[in-house]
Design a protein around this motif. Sequence first.
Motif, PDB file in Angstrom:
ATOM      1  N   ALA A  54       0.827  -1.209   0.000  1.00  0.00           N
ATOM      2  CA  ALA A  54       0.000   0.000   0.000  1.00  0.00           C
ATOM      3  C   ALA A  54       0.861   1.260   0.000  1.00  0.00           C
ATOM      4  O   ALA A  54       0.563   2.225  -0.712  1.00  0.00           O
ATOM      5  CB  ALA A  54      -0.922  -0.001   1.215  1.00  0.00           C
ATOM      6  N   GLU A  55       1.932   1.250   0.775  1.00  0.00           N
ATOM      7  CA  GLU A  55       2.816   2.420   0.821  1.00  0.00           C
ATOM      8  C   GLU A  55       3.528   2.626  -0.510  1.00  0.00           C
ATOM      9  O   GLU A  55       3.667   3.759  -0.990  1.00  0.00           O
ATOM     10  CB  GLU A  55       3.838   2.240   1.938  1.00  0.00           C
ATOM     11  N   LEU A  56       3.949   1.541  -1.134  1.00  0.00           N
ATOM     12  CA  LEU A  56       4.605   1.654  -2.437  1.00  0.00           C
ATOM     13  C   LEU A  56       3.643   2.184  -3.497  1.00  0.00           C
ATOM     14  O   LEU A  56       3.999   3.055  -4.289  1.00  0.00           O
ATOM     15  CB  LEU A  56       5.183   0.305  -2.860  1.00  0.00           C
ATOM     16  N   ALA A  57       2.424   1.677  -3.498  1.00  0.00           N
ATOM     17  CA  ALA A  57       1.431   2.155  -4.472  1.00  0.00           C
ATOM     18  C   ALA A  57       1.131   3.628  -4.260  1.00  0.00           C
ATOM     19  O   ALA A  57       1.032   4.397  -5.223  1.00  0.00           O
ATOM     20  CB  ALA A  57       0.158   1.331  -4.365  1.00  0.00           C
ATOM     21  N   GLY A  58       1.008   4.045  -3.008  1.00  0.00           N
ATOM     22  CA  GLY A  58       0.736   5.444  -2.723  1.00  0.00           C
ATOM     23  C   GLY A  58       1.888   6.355  -3.106  1.00  0.00           C
ATOM     24  O   GLY A  58       1.686   7.445  -3.631  1.00  0.00           O
ATOM     25  N   THR A  59       3.101   5.901  -2.870  1.00  0.00           N
ATOM     26  CA  THR A  59       4.271   6.701  -3.208  1.00  0.00           C
ATOM     27  C   THR A  59       4.429   6.831  -4.720  1.00  0.00           C
ATOM     28  O   THR A  59       4.753   7.904  -5.224  1.00  0.00           O
ATOM     29  CB  THR A  59       5.542   6.077  -2.598  1.00  0.00           C
ATOM     30  N   LEU A  60       4.185   5.737  -5.439  1.00  0.00           N
ATOM     31  CA  LEU A  60       4.299   5.774  -6.896  1.00  0.00           C
ATOM     32  C   LEU A  60       3.162   6.555  -7.537  1.00  0.00           C
ATOM     33  O   LEU A  60       3.344   7.162  -8.587  1.00  0.00           O
ATOM     34  CB  LEU A  60       4.310   4.361  -7.471  1.00  0.00           C
ATOM     35  N   GLY A  61       1.990   6.496  -6.916  1.00  0.00           N
ATOM     36  CA  GLY A  61       0.830   7.183  -7.479  1.00  0.00           C
ATOM     37  C   GLY A  61       0.307   6.543  -8.744  1.00  0.00           C
ATOM     38  O   GLY A  61      -0.287   7.206  -9.574  1.00  0.00           O
ATOM     39  N   CYS A  62       0.518   5.240  -8.902  1.00  0.00           N
ATOM     40  CA  CYS A  62       0.095   4.578 -10.139  1.00  0.00           C
ATOM     41  C   CYS A  62      -1.093   3.648  -9.938  1.00  0.00           C
ATOM     42  O   CYS A  62      -1.492   2.966 -10.856  1.00  0.00           O
ATOM     43  CB  CYS A  62       1.268   3.811 -10.746  1.00  0.00           C
ATOM     44  N   GLY A  63      -1.652   3.586  -8.759  1.00  0.00           N
ATOM     45  CA  GLY A  63      -2.764   2.689  -8.505  1.00  0.00           C
ATOM     46  C   GLY A  63      -2.294   1.388  -7.888  1.00  0.00           C
ATOM     47  O   GLY A  63      -1.140   0.983  -8.028  1.00  0.00           O
ATOM     48  N   LEU A  64      -3.200   0.724  -7.203  1.00  0.00           N
ATOM     49  CA  LEU A  64      -2.838  -0.484  -6.460  1.00  0.00           C
ATOM     50  C   LEU A  64      -2.533  -1.670  -7.372  1.00  0.00           C
ATOM     51  O   LEU A  64      -1.516  -2.344  -7.204  1.00  0.00           O
ATOM     52  CB  LEU A  64      -3.959  -0.834  -5.486  1.00  0.00           C
ATOM     53  N   THR A  65      -3.374  -1.935  -8.349  1.00  0.00           N
ATOM     54  CA  THR A  65      -3.146  -3.097  -9.209  1.00  0.00           C
ATOM     55  C   THR A  65      -1.875  -2.969 -10.048  1.00  0.00           C
ATOM     56  O   THR A  65      -1.079  -3.916 -10.091  1.00  0.00           O
ATOM     57  CB  THR A  65      -4.370  -3.359 -10.107  1.00  0.00           C
ATOM     58  N   PRO A  66      -1.611  -1.829 -10.698  1.00  0.00           N
ATOM     59  CA  PRO A  66      -0.334  -1.718 -11.413  1.00  0.00           C
ATOM     60  C   PRO A  66       0.865  -1.859 -10.483  1.00  0.00           C
ATOM     61  O   PRO A  66       1.871  -2.482 -10.839  1.00  0.00           O
ATOM     62  CB  PRO A  66      -0.380  -0.321 -12.038  1.00  0.00           C
ATOM     63  N   ALA A  67       0.770  -1.321  -9.268  1.00  0.00           N
ATOM     64  CA  ALA A  67       1.877  -1.463  -8.314  1.00  0.00           C
ATOM     65  C   ALA A  67       2.089  -2.934  -7.955  1.00  0.00           C
ATOM     66  O   ALA A  67       3.227  -3.401  -7.884  1.00  0.00           O
ATOM     67  CB  ALA A  67       1.609  -0.638  -7.063  1.00  0.00           C
ATOM     68  N   LYS A  68       0.995  -3.665  -7.755  1.00  0.00           N
ATOM     69  CA  LYS A  68       1.118  -5.097  -7.444  1.00  0.00           C
ATOM     70  C   LYS A  68       1.774  -5.858  -8.594  1.00  0.00           C
ATOM     71  O   LYS A  68       2.570  -6.769  -8.372  1.00  0.00           O
ATOM     72  CB  LYS A  68      -0.261  -5.701  -7.144  1.00  0.00           C
ATOM     73  N   ILE A  69       1.443  -5.497  -9.816  1.00  0.00           N
ATOM     74  CA  ILE A  69       2.028  -6.169 -10.981  1.00  0.00           C
ATOM     75  C   ILE A  69       3.524  -5.885 -11.057  1.00  0.00           C
ATOM     76  O   ILE A  69       4.341  -6.794 -11.273  1.00  0.00           O
ATOM     77  CB  ILE A  69       1.299  -5.750 -12.272  1.00  0.00           C
ATOM     78  N   LEU A  70       3.921  -4.637 -10.831  1.00  0.00           N
ATOM     79  CA  LEU A  70       5.341  -4.293 -10.857  1.00  0.00           C
ATOM     80  C   LEU A  70       6.097  -4.961  -9.712  1.00  0.00           C
ATOM     81  O   LEU A  70       7.215  -5.462  -9.901  1.00  0.00           O
ATOM     82  CB  LEU A  70       5.519  -2.771 -10.797  1.00  0.00           C
ATOM     83  N   ILE A  71       5.487  -4.993  -8.530  1.00  0.00           N
ATOM     84  CA  ILE A  71       6.118  -5.672  -7.388  1.00  0.00           C
ATOM     85  C   ILE A  71       6.250  -7.158  -7.680  1.00  0.00           C
ATOM     86  O   ILE A  71       7.270  -7.776  -7.348  1.00  0.00           O
ATOM     87  CB  ILE A  71       5.320  -5.405  -6.095  1.00  0.00           C
ATOM     88  N   SER A  72       5.245  -7.754  -8.314  1.00  0.00           N
ATOM     89  CA  SER A  72       5.328  -9.175  -8.685  1.00  0.00           C
ATOM     90  C   SER A  72       6.487  -9.436  -9.640  1.00  0.00           C
ATOM     91  O   SER A  72       7.175 -10.453  -9.525  1.00  0.00           O
ATOM     92  CB  SER A  72       4.023  -9.636  -9.337  1.00  0.00           C
ATOM     93  N   ASP A  73       6.697  -8.514 -10.586  1.00  0.00           N
ATOM     94  CA  ASP A  73       7.841  -8.652 -11.495  1.00  0.00           C
ATOM     95  C   ASP A  73       9.155  -8.636 -10.717  1.00  0.00           C
ATOM     96  O   ASP A  73      10.076  -9.405 -11.008  1.00  0.00           O
ATOM     97  CB  ASP A  73       7.853  -7.523 -12.528  1.00  0.00           C
ATOM     98  N   LEU A  74       9.240  -7.765  -9.730  1.00  0.00           N
ATOM     99  CA  LEU A  74      10.457  -7.669  -8.919  1.00  0.00           C
ATOM    100  C   LEU A  74      10.625  -8.889  -8.017  1.00  0.00           C
ATOM    101  O   LEU A  74      11.748  -9.331  -7.761  1.00  0.00           O
ATOM    102  CB  LEU A  74      10.449  -6.380  -8.106  1.00  0.00           C
ATOM    103  N   LEU A  75       9.528  -9.451  -7.550  1.00  0.00           N
ATOM    104  CA  LEU A  75       9.603 -10.688  -6.761  1.00  0.00           C
ATOM    105  C   LEU A  75      10.104 -11.841  -7.635  1.00  0.00           C
ATOM    106  O   LEU A  75      10.925 -12.648  -7.196  1.00  0.00           O
ATOM    107  CB  LEU A  75       8.237 -11.036  -6.165  1.00  0.00           C
ATOM    108  N   ALA A  76       9.613 -11.920  -8.863  1.00  0.00           N
ATOM    109  CA  ALA A  76      10.032 -12.990  -9.773  1.00  0.00           C
ATOM    110  C   ALA A  76      11.521 -12.885 -10.108  1.00  0.00           C
ATOM    111  O   ALA A  76      12.186 -13.900 -10.303  1.00  0.00           O
ATOM    112  CB  ALA A  76       9.208 -12.947 -11.054  1.00  0.00           C
ATOM    113  N   ALA A  77      12.051 -11.659 -10.145  1.00  0.00           N
ATOM    114  CA  ALA A  77      13.471 -11.450 -10.445  1.00  0.00           C
ATOM    115  C   ALA A  77      14.331 -11.487  -9.186  1.00  0.00           C
ATOM    116  O   ALA A  77      15.532 -11.232  -9.255  1.00  0.00           O
ATOM    117  CB  ALA A  77      13.660 -10.112 -11.158  1.00  0.00           C
ATOM    118  N   HIS A  78      13.732 -11.780  -8.028  1.00  0.00           N
ATOM    119  CA  HIS A  78      14.423 -11.838  -6.733  1.00  0.00           C
ATOM    120  C   HIS A  78      15.032 -10.494  -6.333  1.00  0.00           C
ATOM    121  O   HIS A  78      15.998 -10.443  -5.576  1.00  0.00           O
ATOM    122  CB  HIS A  78      15.489 -12.929  -6.711  1.00  0.00           C
TER     123      HIS A  78
END
Length: 125
Positions: A72-96
């Motif tokens: 939630a804090e990352l999505a708020g800081t980015l200002g891009c919405g919750l679902t896009p933030a989750k997708i980007l975070i998922s990409d970063l999780l997949a890349a470790h």
Amino acid sequence: MTPPARRPAVAADPDTTAFVRPYALTRGRTRPRYRLRLESVMHPGTGRPGPGLPEECGRITALCRARPRSVAELAGTLGCGLTPAKILISDLLAAHVLIPATTSDLDQDLLLRLRAALTMKWLDE
């Protein structure tokens, strides 16, 4: 009857067109690879973001290196919405690049209070 007047073409000013559509950030994806909750806390991992990831992934990585942050804090800081933030975070999780905090790292009572407060503000997607 005359047709309506057409507006003249105006060149886009880069200072006023900084908004990027969420589907452009996520390359059209609408669902994250991992199930992430609003209160999920991300720590920096050992991987590095790849060259194909958007610049927002670099911002997420830098924020999490400064201190662990919730989705939630990352999505708020980015200002891009919750679902896009989750997708980007998922990409970063997949890349470790990021790793989620384990439940033993976190105070359960704090998490329950945080979740209650956040779900009153945003709907959990």
